[in-house]
Scaffold this active site. Structure first.
Site, PDB file in Angstrom:
ATOM      1  N   CYS A 173      10.076 -12.515   4.569  1.00 16.91           N
ATOM      2  CA  CYS A 173      11.068 -11.442   4.711  1.00 16.91           C
ATOM      3  C   CYS A 173      11.401 -11.181   6.170  1.00 16.91           C
ATOM      4  CB  CYS A 173      10.611 -10.148   4.040  1.00 16.91           C
ATOM      5  SG  CYS A 173      10.441 -10.317   2.279  1.00 16.91           S
TER       6      CYS A 173
ATOM      7  N   ASP B 201       7.241   0.668  13.100  1.00 15.15           N
ATOM      8  CA  ASP B 201       6.848   0.131  11.800  1.00 15.15           C
ATOM      9  C   ASP B 201       5.387  -0.299  11.943  1.00 15.15           C
ATOM     10  OD1 ASP B 201       6.266  -1.360   9.601  1.00 15.15           O
ATOM     11  OD2 ASP B 201       7.994  -2.702   9.729  1.00 15.15           O
TER      12      ASP B 201
ATOM     13  N   GLN C 191       1.889  -3.425   9.454  1.00 22.22           N
ATOM     14  CA  GLN C 191       0.888  -4.467   9.739  1.00 22.22           C
ATOM     15  C   GLN C 191      -0.097  -4.022  10.818  1.00 22.22           C
ATOM     16  OE1 GLN C 191       0.570  -7.049   7.933  1.00 22.22           O
ATOM     17  NE2 GLN C 191       2.516  -7.123   6.857  1.00 22.22           N
TER      18      GLN C 191
ATOM     19  N   LYS D  23      -1.234  -2.071   1.874  1.00 21.18           N
ATOM     20  CA  LYS D  23      -1.686  -3.044   2.870  1.00 21.18           C
ATOM     21  C   LYS D  23      -2.931  -2.541   3.598  1.00 21.18           C
ATOM     22  CE  LYS D  23       2.973  -4.741   3.885  1.00 21.18           C
ATOM     23  NZ  LYS D  23       3.128  -5.926   3.055  1.00 21.18           N
TER      24      LYS D  23
ATOM     25  N   HIS E  61      10.752  -7.199  10.123  1.00 23.72           N
ATOM     26  CA  HIS E  61      10.783  -7.449   8.679  1.00 23.72           C
ATOM     27  C   HIS E  61      12.155  -6.986   8.185  1.00 23.72           C
ATOM     28  CE1 HIS E  61       9.799  -6.708   4.427  1.00 23.72           C
ATOM     29  NE2 HIS E  61       8.702  -7.421   4.594  1.00 23.72           N
TER      30      HIS E  61
END
Lengths: 140, 405
Positions: free
Chosen positions: B364, B200, B203, B226, B123
């Site tokens: 993104c 990261d 997600q 999220k 991202h």
């Protein structure tokens, strides 16, 4: 025909659609009919990058009037570009500078001008006006 | 135990609304997830009951807020299995967490000629902060490529790791393709050359068990919104030995020990990195989101979401000229596709008019789009409250859009 009369013509055309699907099917038709922009105009100078789709716009000035050409990679946006071109083409800089493009709202497609749509359309209209201002300045 | 989706959906009243006269189908969970009632209640309770600035007062409400705020740190610690609570830092979200590390780690450890390694599927939030760092320090950003199925070419990592590599930053799950990366293997490779790793988990955190101790990652970042929590809150996990050596990211209240014009000394972890009044209401909301996820059980979530993703893949595969982006063995959360020559904006537009929310565009992650030479994709992303009927409606809607072009 004045610029407002052309806009009114579009509003009348769209008033025939009572269903959003018909409206968008017509936009797709317009998008497909829009002559493709010559590759030589698809330059970095003419591109308006949206987050979602892109628009190219080019303008030429001749005998007091402006001719715009434009295209988008998204078909719906292309259909809208076609409508905007119908309104602005062959107009004087002053007519374009003073135009309000209220037809987009009147035919229920204002959402496409929302900055959050990021489809390049809002920036395109701004660019069309900037061209008009520039041509007016250059040509007194 | 399996999930009782019908009763779960009652906790998310927003899902029951009609849009354009049609039942709303929300399949944009990877952008932001919906918020259950208990999270809203927790935040309401703050504003109605004990809205005081944490760590700053000697009065009842300030003390109560401090206690509730710090309880969430313990909840996060347990949720991600962090060794100590001091290693959990509250931020505004994933983006701020990464920027914090890029700045503070960069100040402490990155010099001219050094290298930072990221992947091609990141991202923008896990690219741009490193580019800024590299510009600042005259360091170089290197990139691990992925193949046309979306599989990260981990076999190229050893050659990309050099004596100048200072950090490897990689996503656990690609937001644009749903690809799950083999992060344990990646961490092993990096650690064998003493290179710390930032994961990261934006997600991943709500789709799988993220155990930082087991993974051995040096930093791990995620967002609240999220994972069914509120916006404006996220976390950074960092190993204490690294965080201790990193200078503060922002200056202000709370992060200091003593301030005078002749010099300032800084507070201990985690407060050193929490300048200013924190988003305590949102942090408390995040705590409630963790309670909610724990209540239904991450394993139940994993099983149901897996079933939904398989089902979506199967249903959408029946569409003529559909092309998927992200076709690896391990996929999670999202299904990214294009149909024929239909531009993602056009598809998204029509699906919206039919009451279906998907994300369209480059997500993104422009390098991913550049890899495939496409302007963007249509991305449907799932949460445990989604049902198969919604996927059927998506499939029918996509077919209907095709018939218009």
């Amino acid at each position: 025909m004045t610029i407002d009369e052309v806009q009114q013509g579009i509003i009348n055309e769209f008033s025939a659609f009572d269903d959003w699907m018909d409206k968008y099917a017509y936009l797709i038709e317009l998008g497909n009919e829009l002559p493709p922009l010559d590759e030589k105009y698809k330059t970095d100078q003419n591109i308006i990058r949206g987050c979602q789709s892109q628009v190219w716009i080019n303008a030429e000035y001749s005998e007091g009037k402006i001719e715009y050409r434009g295209e988008s990679d998204a078909l719906i946006v292309k259909g809208l570009v076609s409508l905007v071109l119908r309104v602005v083409n062959g107009r004087t800089p002053d007519e374009i500078i003073n135009a309000d493009f209220q037809f987009i709202d009147a035919i229920g497609l204002k959402e496409h001008l929302s900055p959050t749509r990021s489809n390049g359309l809002l920036a395109m209209i701004k660019q069309i006006k900037l061209y008009a201002v520039a041509f007016k300045k250059i040509n007194g | 135990m399996s999930l009782d989706i019908e009763s779960i959906r009652k906790d998310f009243p927003i899902l029951e609304q009609q849009v354009y006269g049609k039942p709303y189908i929300y399949l944009d969970n990877a952008a932001t997830s919906q918020t259950p009632l208990n999270v809203l209640k927790a935040m309401n309770d703050v504003y109605n009951g004990y809205n005081g600035n944490p760590h700053r007062g000697a009065h009842y409400m300030s003390n109560k807020t401090t206690a509730e705020y710090e309880k969430v740190r313990d909840k996060v610690k347990l949720f991600i299995n962090a060794p100590t609570r001091e290693e959990v830092i509250f931020t505004k979200g994933t983006t701020e967490s990464i920027n914090l590390v890029a700045y503070s780690f960069g100040e402490a450890f990155v010099n001219e000629g050094d290298e930072i390694l990221v992947s091609e599927m990141e991202h923008h939030s896990n690219i741009v902060p490193w580019q800024l760092l590299c510009n600042r320090k005259k360091a170089n950003l290197k990139v691990i490529p992925f193949d046309d199925k979306g599989r990260l070419k981990v076999e190229e990592i050893p050659a990309l790791l050099s004596s100048r590599t200072r950090l490897l930053a990689v996503t656990m799950v690609s937001n644009a393709m749903g690809v799950v990366n083999p992060v344990e293997e990646i961490i092993d490779m990096a650690h064998s050359k003493n290179v710390p790793v930032l994961l990261d988990a934006a997600q991943a955190i709500h789709h799988m068990k993220v155990d930082v101790e087991k993974l051995g990652c040096d930093f791990m970042v995620f967002s609240g919104h999220k994972m069914y929590g509120p916006t404006g809150v996220g976390c950074l996990f960092g190993k204490k030995e690294l965080l201790d050596k990193m200078p503060p990211f922002m200056g202000g209240g709370e992060m200091i020990e003593k301030v005078s014009f002749s010099g300032t000394t800084f507070n201990q972890l985690p407060y050193k990195f929490e300048a200013g009044t924190p988003n305590f209401t949102e942090v408390i909301g995040l705590g409630a989101a963790i309670d909610y996820l724990n209540g239904i059980g991450i394993n139940n979530v994993i099983a149901w979401e897996h079933e939904l993703l398989d089902y979506a893949r199967k249903q959408l595969s029946g569409i003529k000229n559909i092309r998927f982006f992200g076709e690896t063995e391990h996929q999670s959360g999202v299904i990214s596709f294009l149909v024929g020559n239909i531009h993602p904006y056009d598809m998204g537009m029509f699906l919206d008019k039919m009451g279906i929310a998907v994300r369209t565009g480059h997500h993104c992650a422009e390098p991913v789009m550049d890899h495939f030479g496409i302007p963007g994709t249509v991305r449907a992303s799932f949460a445990f409250y989604n049902i198969k009927e919604e996927i059927d409606k998506l499939t029918d809607a996509v077919k209907k859009v095709m018939s218009m072009f």
